[in-house]
Design a protein around this motif. Sequence first.
Motif, PDB file in Angstrom:
ATOM      1  N   THR A  31       9.841  48.150 -30.494  1.00 45.47           N
ATOM      2  CA  THR A  31       9.342  46.827 -30.870  1.00 45.47           C
ATOM      3  C   THR A  31      10.455  45.979 -31.469  1.00 45.47           C
ATOM      4  OG1 THR A  31       7.127  47.712 -31.270  1.00 45.47           O
ATOM      5  CG2 THR A  31       7.654  45.589 -32.274  1.00 45.47           C
ATOM      6  N   VAL A  32      11.255  46.584 -32.342  1.00 43.65           N
ATOM      7  CA  VAL A  32      12.365  45.850 -32.945  1.00 43.65           C
ATOM      8  C   VAL A  32      13.335  45.372 -31.873  1.00 43.65           C
ATOM      9  CG1 VAL A  32      14.380  46.068 -34.445  1.00 43.65           C
ATOM     10  CG2 VAL A  32      12.192  47.028 -35.158  1.00 43.65           C
ATOM     11  N   ALA A  37      15.616  41.081 -28.583  1.00 42.80           N
ATOM     12  CA  ALA A  37      15.965  40.632 -27.229  1.00 42.80           C
ATOM     13  C   ALA A  37      15.327  39.280 -26.928  1.00 42.80           C
ATOM     14  CB  ALA A  37      15.522  41.667 -26.207  1.00 42.80           C
ATOM     15  N   LEU A  38      14.081  39.081 -27.379  1.00 41.55           N
ATOM     16  CA  LEU A  38      13.412  37.793 -27.182  1.00 41.55           C
ATOM     17  C   LEU A  38      14.141  36.691 -27.949  1.00 41.55           C
ATOM     18  CD1 LEU A  38       9.685  38.921 -27.357  1.00 41.55           C
ATOM     19  CD2 LEU A  38      10.853  37.953 -25.368  1.00 41.55           C
ATOM     20  N   TRP A  39      14.622  37.021 -29.130  1.00 40.22           N
ATOM     21  CA  TRP A  39      15.419  36.048 -29.875  1.00 40.22           C
ATOM     22  C   TRP A  39      16.670  35.671 -29.073  1.00 40.22           C
ATOM     23  CZ3 TRP A  39      15.429  33.415 -34.591  1.00 40.22           C
ATOM     24  CH2 TRP A  39      16.644  32.842 -34.938  1.00 40.22           C
ATOM     25  N   GLY A  40      17.389  36.674 -28.563  1.00 37.24           N
ATOM     26  CA  GLY A  40      18.595  36.401 -27.789  1.00 37.24           C
ATOM     27  C   GLY A  40      18.312  35.582 -26.541  1.00 37.24           C
ATOM     28  N   GLY A  87       7.154  38.504 -31.592  1.00 34.45           N
ATOM     29  CA  GLY A  87       7.879  38.223 -30.364  1.00 34.45           C
ATOM     30  C   GLY A  87       7.835  36.753 -29.997  1.00 34.45           C
ATOM     31  N   ALA A  88       6.639  36.136 -30.091  1.00 38.13           N
ATOM     32  CA  ALA A  88       6.498  34.719 -29.767  1.00 38.13           C
ATOM     33  C   ALA A  88       7.307  33.860 -30.734  1.00 38.13           C
ATOM     34  CB  ALA A  88       5.025  34.322 -29.790  1.00 38.13           C
ATOM     35  N   ALA A 332      25.545  34.723 -24.795  1.00 37.53           N
ATOM     36  CA  ALA A 332      25.757  35.809 -23.845  1.00 37.53           C
ATOM     37  C   ALA A 332      26.705  36.859 -24.418  1.00 37.53           C
ATOM     38  CB  ALA A 332      26.315  35.253 -22.532  1.00 37.53           C
ATOM     39  N   ALA A 333      27.731  36.425 -25.160  1.00 38.59           N
ATOM     40  CA  ALA A 333      28.663  37.370 -25.771  1.00 38.59           C
ATOM     41  C   ALA A 333      27.957  38.228 -26.818  1.00 38.59           C
ATOM     42  CB  ALA A 333      29.831  36.616 -26.411  1.00 38.59           C
TER      43      ALA A 333
END
Length: 383
Positions: A31-32, A37-40, A87-88, A332-333
């Motif tokens: 979950t973390v 990943a959603l933040w990125g 996540g949202a 992206a980096a």
Amino acid sequence: MLIGTFAVRAAGFVYPYLPYRLAELHLDTATVSTVLALWGAGWFTGQLLCGWLADRIGRRATLVSAMTAAAAGFPLLAEARTPLALGAAAAASGLVYDAPRPIVSAVVADTIPDEPGRARITGWRHFAVNLGAATTGLVGGALAEPVGIPVLFWCNALVCATFAVVALRVVPPPSPGPAPGKRGQREAFTNPLLWLLWLASLLILIPVAALFSILPMMMAQDGLPPTAYGWTQVASAAAVIGLSPLLNPWLVRRARRPTPMVGLLGTSGIILGAGMGSAGLASSTAGYGAAAVLAVPGEILAFVAATDVLNRIAPPSSRGVYAGIWGTTLAAAVLCAPVFGGWALALGGHHLVALATLMTGLLGAALCLPLAALLHRTPRASV
């Protein structure tokens, strides 16, 4: 705009303290990882969206809207508890966390007519960002335990709301004239100059991102405490603050030349690759701190030189979308560095990390050769 850039970065607690917030909620690793990943993904998409909107609806409207959205979204992230809500909120917050980057780049290019002036502003803007990042670490570290991380997120939101109000009053409205055409914005996505610059910048900035991802992993394997990593951050920020006033005047003089700073961009890749790569040979706090400091001149050169090239190839009507596309390189980096560095660390240990980081910087520098050749053959896109 520089003061606003500093303020938003200095109060930018959401990104560096999001993992700690998720740890407080006792979420599982999957979950973390998903929330981060959603933040990125939001950060990457937000650069494109804000750059495009800056051209379509104007710099002021986009900046005010983005900072207003941040003021509303960060508190949601502070109070969310369930994986779906987190996540949202993370995706929405990521969209606007670094929104000022392409917008301010476009405003600077609009407002400052000459390349030396733009280089001067870019250098001091990078100084403001790093001073703000150092402030984030010091203030956040001091307040996280006594007031709680959600309060820091609310503070981040309040500063964004203040910046929105100031931007509404300070940033000039769009001047009358033809709206940017869709053709010009479509051409940005097929411009080989922009994509060569994008790829070279991505490879050059991966060592910068490694400072925040791979460095703490290696230090932990060497048995060093979290406070030791904090000192490397302080050393890096202090080097930026100390070197920027020395390098900026020289970069301004370099910007007076008619040719873009492609050579300096390539040089930055070599310095960053060698500087951060040397961390793979360290085993003490002093050694890791020295590696972070050695990389700083390359970091300053990279941001100023890449922005100089970007300003020279971007048509005035598409500056926002060009800045937005280039702005995705840092996002992206940040996504690539832990994956790439983690692979090297697992496969060959610290020495392979050193070699891989060096090769990444050198490859980015090598891509500056075809970029320079193509720029030499292509008429200048803007003045």
